[in-house]
Design a protein around this motif. Structure first.
Motif, PDB file in Angstrom:
ATOM      1  N   MET A 308       0.818  -1.210   0.000  1.00 64.01           N
ATOM      2  CA  MET A 308       0.000   0.000   0.000  1.00 64.01           C
ATOM      3  C   MET A 308       0.852   1.260   0.000  1.00 64.01           C
ATOM      4  O   MET A 308       0.612   2.201  -0.767  1.00 64.01           O
ATOM      5  N   SER A 309       1.852   1.302   0.882  1.00 67.63           N
ATOM      6  CA  SER A 309       2.602   2.535   1.068  1.00 67.63           C
ATOM      7  C   SER A 309       3.436   2.905  -0.150  1.00 67.63           C
ATOM      8  O   SER A 309       3.521   4.097  -0.507  1.00 67.63           O
ATOM      9  N   LEU A 310       4.045   1.919  -0.806  1.00 63.76           N
ATOM     10  CA  LEU A 310       4.844   2.255  -1.989  1.00 63.76           C
ATOM     11  C   LEU A 310       3.954   2.711  -3.146  1.00 63.76           C
ATOM     12  O   LEU A 310       4.350   3.568  -3.947  1.00 63.76           O
ATOM     13  N   TYR A 311       2.758   2.166  -3.236  1.00 67.96           N
ATOM     14  CA  TYR A 311       1.834   2.641  -4.267  1.00 67.96           C
ATOM     15  C   TYR A 311       1.387   4.072  -3.976  1.00 67.96           C
ATOM     16  O   TYR A 311       1.342   4.924  -4.883  1.00 67.96           O
ATOM     17  N   ILE A 312       1.080   4.347  -2.711  1.00 67.21           N
ATOM     18  CA  ILE A 312       0.680   5.707  -2.346  1.00 67.21           C
ATOM     19  C   ILE A 312       1.826   6.687  -2.603  1.00 67.21           C
ATOM     20  O   ILE A 312       1.605   7.821  -3.061  1.00 67.21           O
ATOM     21  N   PHE A 313       3.066   6.261  -2.318  1.00 71.69           N
ATOM     22  CA  PHE A 313       4.218   7.111  -2.617  1.00 71.69           C
ATOM     23  C   PHE A 313       4.265   7.456  -4.105  1.00 71.69           C
ATOM     24  O   PHE A 313       4.485   8.607  -4.483  1.00 71.69           O
ATOM     25  N   ILE A 314       4.070   6.450  -4.947  1.00 72.81           N
ATOM     26  CA  ILE A 314       4.083   6.686  -6.395  1.00 72.81           C
ATOM     27  C   ILE A 314       3.041   7.737  -6.779  1.00 72.81           C
ATOM     28  O   ILE A 314       3.332   8.696  -7.508  1.00 72.81           O
ATOM     29  N   VAL A 315       1.842   7.573  -6.267  1.00 73.98           N
ATOM     30  CA  VAL A 315       0.752   8.479  -6.622  1.00 73.98           C
ATOM     31  C   VAL A 315       1.066   9.909  -6.177  1.00 73.98           C
ATOM     32  O   VAL A 315       0.930  10.864  -6.955  1.00 73.98           O
ATOM     33  N   LEU A 316       1.500  10.062  -4.917  1.00 70.76           N
ATOM     34  CA  LEU A 316       1.734  11.407  -4.389  1.00 70.76           C
ATOM     35  C   LEU A 316       2.973  12.063  -4.986  1.00 70.76           C
ATOM     36  O   LEU A 316       2.979  13.273  -5.237  1.00 70.76           O
ATOM     37  N   PHE A 317       4.034  11.287  -5.206  1.00 70.63           N
ATOM     38  CA  PHE A 317       5.277  11.874  -5.711  1.00 70.63           C
ATOM     39  C   PHE A 317       5.180  12.172  -7.210  1.00 70.63           C
ATOM     40  O   PHE A 317       5.569  13.255  -7.659  1.00 70.63           O
ATOM     41  N   PHE A 318       4.671  11.224  -7.984  1.00 72.39           N
ATOM     42  CA  PHE A 318       4.588  11.420  -9.437  1.00 72.39           C
ATOM     43  C   PHE A 318       3.612  12.534  -9.804  1.00 72.39           C
ATOM     44  O   PHE A 318       3.865  13.300 -10.731  1.00 72.39           O
ATOM     45  N   TYR A 319       2.498  12.620  -9.086  1.00 74.02           N
ATOM     46  CA  TYR A 319       1.411  13.499  -9.500  1.00 74.02           C
ATOM     47  C   TYR A 319       1.113  14.585  -8.466  1.00 74.02           C
ATOM     48  O   TYR A 319      -0.026  15.038  -8.344  1.00 74.02           O
ATOM     49  N   SER A 320       2.153  15.026  -7.756  1.00 74.43           N
ATOM     50  CA  SER A 320       1.968  16.046  -6.717  1.00 74.43           C
ATOM     51  C   SER A 320       1.438  17.359  -7.313  1.00 74.43           C
ATOM     52  O   SER A 320       0.546  17.990  -6.728  1.00 74.43           O
ATOM     53  N   ARG A 321       1.969  17.758  -8.450  1.00 74.30           N
ATOM     54  CA  ARG A 321       1.529  19.024  -9.053  1.00 74.30           C
ATOM     55  C   ARG A 321       0.047  18.979  -9.410  1.00 74.30           C
ATOM     56  O   ARG A 321      -0.717  19.906  -9.095  1.00 74.30           O
ATOM     57  N   GLU A 322      -0.363  17.893 -10.044  1.00 72.19           N
ATOM     58  CA  GLU A 322      -1.770  17.777 -10.458  1.00 72.19           C
ATOM     59  C   GLU A 322      -2.706  17.773  -9.251  1.00 72.19           C
ATOM     60  O   GLU A 322      -3.764  18.416  -9.271  1.00 72.19           O
ATOM     61  N   PHE A 323      -2.318  17.059  -8.201  1.00 65.66           N
ATOM     62  CA  PHE A 323      -3.174  16.991  -7.017  1.00 65.66           C
ATOM     63  C   PHE A 323      -3.356  18.368  -6.381  1.00 65.66           C
ATOM     64  O   PHE A 323      -4.485  18.760  -6.047  1.00 65.66           O
ATOM     65  N   ILE A 324      -2.274  19.083  -6.194  1.00 59.09           N
ATOM     66  CA  ILE A 324      -2.369  20.384  -5.525  1.00 59.09           C
ATOM     67  C   ILE A 324      -3.181  21.376  -6.359  1.00 59.09           C
ATOM     68  O   ILE A 324      -4.085  22.056  -5.849  1.00 59.09           O
ATOM     69  N   LEU A 325      -2.882  21.455  -7.659  1.00 66.15           N
ATOM     70  CA  LEU A 325      -3.559  22.450  -8.494  1.00 66.15           C
ATOM     71  C   LEU A 325      -5.032  22.135  -8.677  1.00 66.15           C
ATOM     72  O   LEU A 325      -5.875  23.045  -8.699  1.00 66.15           O
ATOM     73  N   ILE A 326      -5.367  20.852  -8.807  1.00 66.30           N
ATOM     74  CA  ILE A 326      -6.777  20.483  -8.994  1.00 66.30           C
ATOM     75  C   ILE A 326      -7.558  20.630  -7.706  1.00 66.30           C
ATOM     76  O   ILE A 326      -8.679  21.154  -7.688  1.00 66.30           O
ATOM     77  N   VAL A 327      -6.977  20.188  -6.590  1.00 63.24           N
ATOM     78  CA  VAL A 327      -7.711  20.174  -5.328  1.00 63.24           C
ATOM     79  C   VAL A 327      -7.768  21.564  -4.691  1.00 63.24           C
ATOM     80  O   VAL A 327      -8.820  22.010  -4.241  1.00 63.24           O
ATOM     81  N   PHE A 328      -6.622  22.277  -4.649  1.00 61.48           N
ATOM     82  CA  PHE A 328      -6.569  23.534  -3.917  1.00 61.48           C
ATOM     83  C   PHE A 328      -6.484  24.767  -4.811  1.00 61.48           C
ATOM     84  O   PHE A 328      -6.748  25.879  -4.348  1.00 61.48           O
ATOM     85  N   GLY A 329      -6.069  24.613  -6.055  1.00 58.38           N
ATOM     86  CA  GLY A 329      -6.005  25.749  -6.958  1.00 58.38           C
ATOM     87  C   GLY A 329      -4.615  26.370  -7.038  1.00 58.38           C
ATOM     88  O   GLY A 329      -3.704  26.030  -6.282  1.00 58.38           O
ATOM     89  N   GLU A 330      -4.461  27.295  -7.982  1.00 52.01           N
ATOM     90  CA  GLU A 330      -3.169  27.924  -8.255  1.00 52.01           C
ATOM     91  C   GLU A 330      -2.614  28.676  -7.049  1.00 52.01           C
ATOM     92  O   GLU A 330      -1.401  28.823  -6.907  1.00 52.01           O
ATOM     93  N   ARG A 331      -3.481  29.175  -6.177  1.00 55.35           N
ATOM     94  CA  ARG A 331      -3.008  29.954  -5.033  1.00 55.35           C
ATOM     95  C   ARG A 331      -2.099  29.129  -4.123  1.00 55.35           C
ATOM     96  O   ARG A 331      -1.293  29.687  -3.370  1.00 55.35           O
ATOM     97  N   TYR A 332      -2.245  27.811  -4.181  1.00 55.27           N
ATOM     98  CA  TYR A 332      -1.476  26.930  -3.293  1.00 55.27           C
ATOM     99  C   TYR A 332      -0.379  26.176  -4.050  1.00 55.27           C
ATOM    100  O   TYR A 332       0.058  25.108  -3.626  1.00 55.27           O
ATOM    101  N   ALA A 333       0.099  26.744  -5.161  1.00 51.19           N
ATOM    102  CA  ALA A 333       1.139  26.073  -5.952  1.00 51.19           C
ATOM    103  C   ALA A 333       2.419  25.853  -5.149  1.00 51.19           C
ATOM    104  O   ALA A 333       3.172  24.901  -5.396  1.00 51.19           O
ATOM    105  N   ALA A 334       2.664  26.703  -4.155  1.00 52.20           N
ATOM    106  CA  ALA A 334       3.860  26.539  -3.319  1.00 52.20           C
ATOM    107  C   ALA A 334       3.810  25.256  -2.497  1.00 52.20           C
ATOM    108  O   ALA A 334       4.846  24.818  -1.972  1.00 52.20           O
ATOM    109  N   SER A 335       2.642  24.639  -2.378  1.00 55.17           N
ATOM    110  CA  SER A 335       2.498  23.403  -1.607  1.00 55.17           C
ATOM    111  C   SER A 335       2.948  22.163  -2.384  1.00 55.17           C
ATOM    112  O   SER A 335       3.027  21.077  -1.800  1.00 55.17           O
ATOM    113  N   ILE A 336       3.224  22.305  -3.667  1.00 55.27           N
ATOM    114  CA  ILE A 336       3.602  21.142  -4.486  1.00 55.27           C
ATOM    115  C   ILE A 336       4.864  20.481  -3.940  1.00 55.27           C
ATOM    116  O   ILE A 336       4.932  19.256  -3.774  1.00 55.27           O
TER     117      ILE A 336
END
Length: 489
Positions: A308-336
Motif C-alpha cells: 500500500m505505502s509504496l503505491y501511495i508514494f508513487i501516486v503522491l510523488f509522481f502526480y503532486s503538481r496535479e493533485f495540488i492544483l486540482i484540489v486547492f487551486g493555483e493559489r497553493y502552488a507553493a504546496s507542491i
C-alpha cells in the motif's frame, strides 16, 4: 469416479476472519470519515484563501497539539485493561472517564495559557480557543470509542465517527453558503463536538454503567503512563511542525505546509485502524508460547503495508503538481514541493512494528523509542524550517518517521528475534519496481494526460507486485480469512 472441484462460501474461520471483518468495518467507516475531513479541509482552504487559511490552520494546529494532553494514554490503557480483565470493565471504564475529565480540563487550560506567549494576532488566538473546545472535546469523545474497541464493537464506534464527520461537513457547507467568517466555521465544529459528547456519553453510560472503585484508580493511571507518553511523542512527530513553522515564519507558510502535508496526514488512519483491530486479539495471545502468531501477524501486515505505502508514494510523488492544483487551486502552488517531500514519509508511517511492541506489553520501551524520534523531530524542525521553510518542515517529519520506523524494527529483531528477512526482500522488490516505474514515467508517461498516465502506472505497479510478491501461501491466507475455501465432492 468423477471428482469435481467447486468454490464454496463457508462461515469465516476465526480468529483471522474476525480480525478481517472488523478491519473491513472499521476501515470502511474511517475511509469515509477521512474523505469527509479531507473535503472539509479543501472547502475551508478554498473558501478562506491563503492568508486566512494560514491563520485557521495555525490555530487548529495549536489546538490539536494541546488536545493530546486530554488523553495521556487513557484510551490505550482502557483497551488493554478491558481486554485483559473483562470482569472489571465497569471499574476500568469509571477510572478512564474520571481521568479523561480531569485531563481535558487541564489540556484546555494549558492551551489558553500557551496562547498568551505566542504573539499571535487576536483573531488567531480567539480561533485557537474555539477550536480548542472542538479538539479537546473530540479527544474526550474518543474515550467512549475506546471502550467499544475493547469490547470489539467496532461497528458502533465506526457509526458514531462517520455520522460525526458528516455533521461537521454539513455544518461547514452551511456556513460557506451563508458566507460567514472563519469564527463561524470554528464554532460549528465546537458545537457539534459538544452535542456528540452529550449524546454518545448518555448512551454509553446507560449501557455500560461505570462502577467507581477508588482503589483501582491509581493503578489504572500508572498503566496509562506508557500509553500517554506514546501519544504525546506521536503527536509531536505528526503535529509539531505547524506550530514551529508559524512561530518562525508566520501563519501563511503554515497554510502552505498544511495543504501539502494534508495528503500524508489524511492517510495515518490506515495503519492506525488496522493495528487497532489487531491489538485486542494479540493481547490475548500469551508470549512466547504463541510467538508464531506474532510472527504471522508481522509478516502479513508488513507485506500489506509495504504494498500500500509504496503505491501511495508513487501516486503522491509522481502526480503532486496535479493533485495540488486540482484540489486547492493555483493559489497553493507553493504546496507542491511540500507534498513531494512528504510522500517519502508514507512507507515509514505504514508499519505494524509499534503495534507488535505494544501487544507484547512493552509500552515503556515503545515510548522511549517514540520519545527519541520526537526529540529528533523538534530539533530537525527548528533547523530545517529555518533553512527551507515549509519544505524543511516536511523533511523533518519524514526523517523523524524514518528514525522511528528503523528503531522499532531493530528493537523487535534484537529483543524478540523477530524474523525480518521476508519483509526486507519485499521492500527491495517494491523499491526496484518504483524505480523502474519512475524511469518510465520520466521518459514516456509524463507527456501523457495525467489521468491516462496514472491509470497505466497503477496497472503496471499492480501487475509487477502480483508477479513478484504474491505467493500461493498469500492466496491461502486470503481464502481462509474471508471464508472462501475449495472443497471436494
Amino acid at each position: 469416479m468423477t471428482i469435481k472441484d467447486r468454490l464454496s462460501i463457508k462461515k469465516p474461520s476465526a480468529p483471522k476472519a474476525r480480525i478481517f471483518l472488523h478491519s473491513m468495518a472499521a476501515n470502511a467507516a474511517t475511509v469515509f470519515d477521512k474523505l469527509v475531513f479531507f473535503a472539509l479541509s479543501v472547502i475551508t482552504a478554498r473558501y478562506l484563501g491563503l492568508e486566512q487559511f494560514g491563520e485557521y490552520a495555525s490555530a487548529l494546529a495549536f489546538a490539536t497539539f494541546f488536545s493530546i494532553f486530554a488523553d495521556p494514554g487513557i484510551g490505550g490503557a482502557l483497551v488493554r485493561a478491558v481486554s485483559l480483565e473483562p470482569k472489571s470493565e465497569r471499574a476500568h471504564f469509571a477510572s478512564a472517564l474520571a481521568a479523561k475529565l480531569f485531563f481535558s480540563v487541564g489540556a484546555y487550560g494549558a492551551l489558553a495559557l500557551a496562547l498568551y506567549f505566542t504573539g499571535f494576532n487576536p483573531n488567531t488566538v480567539y480561533l485557537a480557543l474555539i477550536l480548542g473546545i472542538a479538539r479537546v472535546g473530540n479527544v474526550f469523545l474518543a474515550g467512549f470509542y475506546a471502550l467499544y474497541d475493547a469490547k470489539e464493537r467496532f461497528l458502533l464506534s465506526s457509526f458514531f465517527n462517520s455520522s460525526f464527520s458528516f455533521s461537521v461537513l454539513a455544518g461547514t457547507v452551511f456556513v460557506v453558503l451563508l458566507k460567514r467568517d472563519y469564527f463561524a466555521l470554528a464554532w460549528v465544529r465546537a458545537g457539534i463536538v459538544l452535542a456528540y459528547i452529550a449524546a454518545v456519553g448518555a448512551l454509553t453510560l446507560y449501557y455500560f454503567r461505570p462502577m467507581w472503585k477508588p482503589g483501582r484508580f491509581p493503578g489504572f493511571l500508572k498503566s496509562a503512563i506508557p500509553f500517554g507518553l506514546s501519544s504525546l511523542f506521536n503527536n509531536i512527530g505528526q503535529n509539531a511542525a505547524v506550530p514551529i513553522l508559524s512561530l518562525m515564519h508566520g501563519t501563511t507558510p503554515a497554510g502552505i505546509f498544511t495543504t501539502g502535508y494534508l495528503f500524508l496526514s489524511s492517510l495515518f488512519f490506515i495503519p492506525s485502524n488496522l493495528n487497532r483491530v489487531l491489538l485486542p486479539y494479540l493481547y490475548r495471545c500469551p508470549y512466547p508460547e504463541q510467538k508464531e502468531k506474532f510472527q504471522f501477524a508481522h509478516d502479513l501486515y508488513a507485506k500489506l503495508y509495504a504494498l500500500m505505502s509504496l503505491y501511495i508514494f508513487i501516486v503522491l510523488f509522481f502526480y503532486s503538481r496535479e493533485f495540488i492544483l486540482i484540489v486547492f487551486g493555483e493559489r497553493y502552488a507553493a504546496s507542491i514541493d511540500v507534498l513531494r517531500v512528504s510522500a517519502f514519509g508514507v512507507p515509514f508511517v505504514f508499519t505494524v512494528a509499534g503495534a507488535l511492541i505494544q501487544a507484547l506489553d512493552l509500552q515503556r520501551a515503545l515510548a522511549r523509542l517514540q520519545g527519541m524520534a520526537a526529540a529528533f523531530n523538534i530539533v530537525a524542525c527548528v533547523v530545517f524550517i529555518r533553512l527551507y521553510g515549509a519544505e524543511g518542515a516536511a523533511a523533518a517529519v519524514v526523517l523523524s518517521s524514518a528514525l522511528l520506523f528503523f528503531s522499532m524494527y531493530f528493537f523487535l529483531y534484537w529483543r524478540h528475534s523477530m524474523r525480518l528477512y521476508r519483509t526486507f526482500f519485499v521492500y527491495v522488490k517494491l523499491i526496484l519496481i518504483v524505480l523502474a516505474l519512475y524511469a518510465l514515467y520520466a521518459t514516456v508517461f509524463s507527456a501523457l494526460f495525467f489521468v491516462y498516465s496514472f491509470l497505466v502506472i497503477s496497472a503496471l505497479y499492480a501487475a509487477a507486485a502480483a508477479l513478484l510478491l504474491v505467493t500461493s501461501d498469500d492466496i491461502r491466507v486470503i481464502r481462509e480469512t474471508v471464508g472462501v475455501k475449495w472443497i471436494r465432492d
